[in-house]
Structure formats: C-alpha cells, structure tokens
Design a protein around this motif. Structure first.
Motif, mmCIF file in Angstrom:
data_model
loop_
_atom_site.group_PDB
_atom_site.id
_atom_site.type_symbol
_atom_site.label_atom_id
_atom_site.label_comp_id
_atom_site.label_asym_id
_atom_site.label_seq_id
_atom_site.Cartn_x
_atom_site.Cartn_y
_atom_site.Cartn_z
ATOM 1 N N GLU A 160 7.895 7.000 -4.221
ATOM 2 C CA GLU A 160 7.250 7.090 -2.920
ATOM 3 C C GLU A 160 7.823 8.276 -2.138
ATOM 4 O OE1 GLU A 160 5.709 3.505 -0.195
ATOM 5 O OE2 GLU A 160 7.864 3.549 -0.438
ATOM 6 N N ARG B 192 2.434 -1.459 3.618
ATOM 7 C CA ARG B 192 2.161 -0.937 2.284
ATOM 8 C C ARG B 192 1.068 -1.728 1.601
ATOM 9 N NH1 ARG B 192 7.752 -0.486 2.308
ATOM 10 N NH2 ARG B 192 8.452 1.617 1.895
ATOM 11 N N ALA C 38 5.329 8.595 3.153
ATOM 12 C CA ALA C 38 4.664 7.330 2.821
ATOM 13 C C ALA C 38 5.546 6.143 3.165
ATOM 14 C CB ALA C 38 4.283 7.303 1.345
ATOM 15 N N ALA C 39 6.832 6.234 2.862
ATOM 16 C CA ALA C 39 7.754 5.135 3.150
ATOM 17 C C ALA C 39 7.879 4.899 4.648
ATOM 18 C CB ALA C 39 9.119 5.422 2.536
ATOM 19 N N ALA D 78 4.584 3.436 6.027
ATOM 20 C CA ALA D 78 4.475 2.019 5.675
ATOM 21 C C ALA D 78 5.364 1.148 6.558
ATOM 22 C CB ALA D 78 4.838 1.812 4.203
ATOM 23 N N SER E 241 6.009 -4.308 7.019
ATOM 24 C CA SER E 241 5.526 -3.313 6.068
ATOM 25 C C SER E 241 4.006 -3.232 6.107
ATOM 26 C CB SER E 241 5.973 -3.652 4.648
ATOM 27 O OG SER E 241 5.450 -2.722 3.739
ATOM 28 N N TYR F 257 9.850 2.466 -2.290
ATOM 29 C CA TYR F 257 9.731 2.179 -3.712
ATOM 30 C C TYR F 257 9.898 3.476 -4.491
ATOM 31 C CZ TYR F 257 8.080 -2.507 -2.681
ATOM 32 O OH TYR F 257 7.998 -3.811 -2.250
ATOM 33 N N LEU G 135 3.274 -2.182 -6.781
ATOM 34 C CA LEU G 135 4.505 -1.562 -6.297
ATOM 35 C C LEU G 135 5.700 -2.484 -6.483
ATOM 36 C CD1 LEU G 135 3.487 0.235 -2.980
ATOM 37 C CD2 LEU G 135 4.084 1.276 -5.150
#
Length: 112
Positions: free
Chosen positions: A35, A4, A39-40, A43, A2, A32, A14
């Motif tokens: 999100e 993030r 973005a997911a 990450a 990850s 999360y 988060l």
C-alpha cells in the motif's frame, strides 16, 4: 476508523497481506504490505498531507499518479517524497510539509 476496501473482486483480500506500522506527524498508523503512503493515510481518514509552502492552505492527494506533486511529504528525513508513489515500509516516519519563510519580494531590502 478504516475506510479501506478489504476485499476487492480483482485485487483480492487485503486481510491476507502483512500489516505494517508507520507514523505520520508523530501519530501511529497501519498499512497493508504493497500500500502507498497516500492510500494508507486516506484509508485512515487523513486528507491533508502537507500545506502550501507560502499560504499555508491544505494540500492532499490530487492526481494520485505522481504528476502533480501535491502529496509531497518527508520520509525518514528525506523531503519531497510523493506519497502516492511510495510504498509504506514498516517503521517508516512520515511528516507533512510546513509553511516556509516567504522569499524577499522585488523591492524588499534585507536587513542584517
């Protein structure tokens, strides 16, 4: 692995948000709550969200504010969804765009 930011001085932690599960091109990912798809995936190290419809060149996040449509994906069978503007939902199935048949060019004749 990850990539993030798990704690942000303004946005908070988060780790206190609900973990969601979704698929992208049949591979499993986590996000999360709150999100976006873009973005997911970013990450999780995913940079290519689709390919150019005619040339097959990779496309990913460009503007990240919904203007350019470079991050178009299909979500639960619905095409042309902007990954940068769409929040992940638990169980969501996301697929990348693929190369489409090239339309006939001027002067070409369709043979049927």
């Amino acid at each position: 692995m990850s990539q993030r930011i798990l704690h942000h001085p303004v946005l908070g932690s988060l780790n206190q948000r609900k973990t969601l599960h979704f698929t992208f091109n049949e591979s499993s990912y986590t996000a999360y709550e709150g999100e976006t798809i873009a973005a997911a995936l970013l990450a999780s190290g995913v940079r290519t969200l689709r390919v150019h419809e005619e040339k097959g060149t990779p496309r990913g996040i460009y503007c990240n504010i919904g203007h350019c449509y470079e991050c178009r994906v299909s979500v639960n069978g619905v095409p042309t969804v902007r990954a940068c503007m769409t929040l992940v939902q638990d169980g969501m199935e996301v697929t990348a765009g693929t190369v489409l048949p090239t339309p006939l060019k001027k002067g070409d004749v369709a043979h049927g």
